[in-house]
Design an enzyme around this catalytic site. Structure first.
Site, PDB file in Angstrom:
ATOM      1  N   ARG A   1       0.817  -1.219   0.000  1.00 11.45           N
ATOM      2  CA  ARG A   1       0.000   0.000   0.000  1.00 11.45           C
ATOM      3  C   ARG A   1       0.843   1.259   0.000  1.00 11.45           C
ATOM      4  O   ARG A   1       0.513   2.243  -0.679  1.00 11.45           O
ATOM      5  CB  ARG A   1      -0.967  -0.033   1.205  1.00 11.45           C
ATOM      6  CG  ARG A   1      -1.861   1.192   1.355  1.00 11.45           C
ATOM      7  CD  ARG A   1      -2.444   1.697   0.062  1.00 11.45           C
ATOM      8  NE  ARG A   1      -3.105   0.682  -0.744  1.00 11.45           N
ATOM      9  CZ  ARG A   1      -3.403   0.845  -2.020  1.00 11.45           C
ATOM     10  NH1 ARG A   1      -3.061   1.957  -2.650  1.00 11.45           N
ATOM     11  NH2 ARG A   1      -4.012  -0.107  -2.694  1.00 11.45           N
TER      12      ARG A   1
ATOM     13  N   LYS B   1       1.874  24.433  -3.964  1.00 10.07           N
ATOM     14  CA  LYS B   1       0.598  23.836  -3.542  1.00 10.07           C
ATOM     15  C   LYS B   1       0.701  22.319  -3.619  1.00 10.07           C
ATOM     16  O   LYS B   1       0.045  21.651  -4.421  1.00 10.07           O
ATOM     17  CB  LYS B   1      -0.539  24.373  -4.408  1.00 10.07           C
ATOM     18  CG  LYS B   1      -0.738  25.877  -4.260  1.00 10.07           C
ATOM     19  CD  LYS B   1      -1.770  26.420  -5.232  1.00 10.07           C
ATOM     20  CE  LYS B   1      -1.892  27.934  -5.105  1.00 10.07           C
ATOM     21  NZ  LYS B   1      -2.851  28.507  -6.079  1.00 10.07           N
TER      22      LYS B   1
ATOM     23  N   LYS C   1       5.092  38.687  -3.613  1.00 12.70           N
ATOM     24  CA  LYS C   1       3.687  38.525  -3.975  1.00 12.70           C
ATOM     25  C   LYS C   1       2.849  39.685  -3.431  1.00 12.70           C
ATOM     26  O   LYS C   1       3.378  40.613  -2.809  1.00 12.70           O
ATOM     27  CB  LYS C   1       3.182  37.173  -3.471  1.00 12.70           C
ATOM     28  CG  LYS C   1       3.876  36.001  -4.195  1.00 12.70           C
ATOM     29  CD  LYS C   1       3.412  34.653  -3.697  1.00 12.70           C
ATOM     30  CE  LYS C   1       1.954  34.384  -4.056  1.00 12.70           C
ATOM     31  NZ  LYS C   1       1.767  34.211  -5.523  1.00 12.70           N
TER      32      LYS C   1
ATOM     33  N   GLU D   1       5.395  39.570  -8.500  1.00 15.76           N
ATOM     34  CA  GLU D   1       4.055  39.357  -9.049  1.00 15.76           C
ATOM     35  C   GLU D   1       3.460  40.690  -9.474  1.00 15.76           C
ATOM     36  O   GLU D   1       3.480  41.664  -8.721  1.00 15.76           O
ATOM     37  CB  GLU D   1       3.173  38.704  -7.982  1.00 15.76           C
ATOM     38  CG  GLU D   1       1.725  38.505  -8.402  1.00 15.76           C
ATOM     39  CD  GLU D   1       0.885  37.958  -7.267  1.00 15.76           C
ATOM     40  OE1 GLU D   1       0.832  36.724  -7.131  1.00 15.76           O
ATOM     41  OE2 GLU D   1       0.288  38.764  -6.519  1.00 15.76           O
TER      42      GLU D   1
ATOM     43  N   ASP E   1       0.059  37.787 -13.290  1.00 20.58           N
ATOM     44  CA  ASP E   1      -0.960  37.017 -12.581  1.00 20.58           C
ATOM     45  C   ASP E   1      -2.366  37.398 -13.018  1.00 20.58           C
ATOM     46  O   ASP E   1      -2.723  38.587 -13.058  1.00 20.58           O
ATOM     47  CB  ASP E   1      -0.807  37.245 -11.074  1.00 20.58           C
ATOM     48  CG  ASP E   1      -1.657  36.287 -10.259  1.00 20.58           C
ATOM     49  OD1 ASP E   1      -1.692  35.090 -10.610  1.00 20.58           O
ATOM     50  OD2 ASP E   1      -2.287  36.733  -9.289  1.00 20.58           O
TER      51      ASP E   1
END
Length: 354
Positions: A145, A178, A210, A243, A270
């Site tokens: 597994r 992410k 950012k 950004e 962006d």
């Protein structure tokens, strides 16, 4: 030297039939060689100063084994019984995690012998047997597994990455941060196996200015100036990305760069890909921004990137296209590991999964 907490699991096969004792111990270990068998290492894992891949494997095994081990194996499988089990693809895709699977088998039982008919990054099709493992049945079932959890996730990431990377050309496809917690390196490794490139590994290896940094610093030029001062003061050299969300911000960045010596290397554009009601996207703003930058910096498109839109975005002239979906919305590739392959294929055909 960077250090990490490692959870070590050692399976100890007892001389008594049907019994396994598991010893779990905590220790502080420095990041070290990941110990991948050379023959299976087609694509190297990304570099990380503190990530201990072996400890991640040990943690995955220990959470499965708990404090008692595999009670079903202990009850049903003689410790010394040897078998062969085969890897079976249940759908088409790109296989990934072969090198990592060998690490798991080796951690459970170094005497297991693994043979592959495909390598990381190769295509597999539904019904294909692409590898086998021979040795103690108990050890194979204990590892099964964890091996499949890694391989199915990595293969799903690699499969989507391959499709996105092919469609994005001439731009390069990137993932983001992410990723699943604790699986940063594993997820990013799968992206490379699938033909993508890695964005920054974490917060430490690239400056990425950012929206929240810009707001806190009091504007985009203030943020860029603060980063340049910080890098110079600390004698650091690394990539710097900022950004931008509007053409005005792009012009502010270009004005700063034209009047100040800067370490800036890339401009993120962006959400300049605008979705339309018919499912298409408008990339006119993105193309205008790329034209303003005119090759002075690398460019990266972000936002509204899907398998349906990435080809059009790739024609805009951007250097890179980043997609969080490569890792945060991955669909695992269906793979099984079966001792009785004839029965597995029969059931697979009945359920249209082989």
């Amino acid at each position: 030297m960077s250090r990490a907490i490692a959870i070590s699991l050692s399976p100890i096969l007892s001389s008594k039939p049907f019994s396994t004792r598991l010893v779990v111990k905590m220790s502080a270990t420095a990041t070290r060689n990941v110990g991948i068998p050379p023959g299976s290492l087609v694509v190297k894992p990304p570099a990380h100063p503190t990530y201990d891949l072996k400890s991640v494997i040990q943690l995955a095994l220990s959470e499965d084994a708990g404090d008692r081990g595999d009670v079903t194996c202990q009850a049903t499988i003689p410790v010394e019984m040897e078998v062969e089990a085969y890897f079976l693809a249940k759908e088409d895709g790109i296989v990934a995690g072969i090198a990592l699977a060998e690490m798991v088998f080796n951690e459970v039982d170094p005497s297991l012998k693994v043979e592959w008919y495909r390598k990381d990054g190769d295509s597999v099709h539904k019904g294909l047997q692409f590898g086998k493992v021979h040795g103690r049945a108990h050890s194979i079932v204990v590892a099964e597994r964890v091996v499949l959890n890694f391989m199915q996730r990595m293969s799903g990431i690699a499969t989507l990455t391959k499709a996105m990377a092919d469609a994005a050309r001439p731009a390069y496809i990137l993932e983001t941060r992410k990723t699943a917690p604790g699986l940063r390196l594993v997820d990013k490794w799968a992206v490379v196996i699938g033909g993508g490139q890695n964005h920054r590994m974490g917060l430490f290896d690239m400056v990425m200015i950012k929206d929240n940094h810009i707001s806190t610093a009091g504007g985009i030029e203030n943020a860029l100036k603060a980063v340049d001062d910080y890098l110079e003061k600390n004698n650091l050299q690394m990539g710097v990305e900022v950004e931008t969300r509007t053409l005005e911000e792009v012009n502010q960045v270009l004005h700063y760069a034209s009047t100040t010596k800067t370490a800036l290397t890339r401009i993120m554009l962006d959400n300049m890909v605008v979705p339309l009601s018919n499912g298409d996207v408008d990339i006119s703003m993105l193309k205008e921004a790329v034209g303003l930058i005119d090759g002075r910096f690398e460019t990266e498109a972000s936002g509204n990137v899907t398998l349906d839109t990435v080809n059009k975005i790739g024609q805009s002239g951007v250097t890179y296209i980043s997609s969080g979906a490569l890792t945060h919305s991955v669909k695992a590739l269906d793979i099984s590991l079966k001792i009785d392959t004839e029965l597995a294929l029969e059931v697979g055909k009945r359920t249209k999964r082989a």
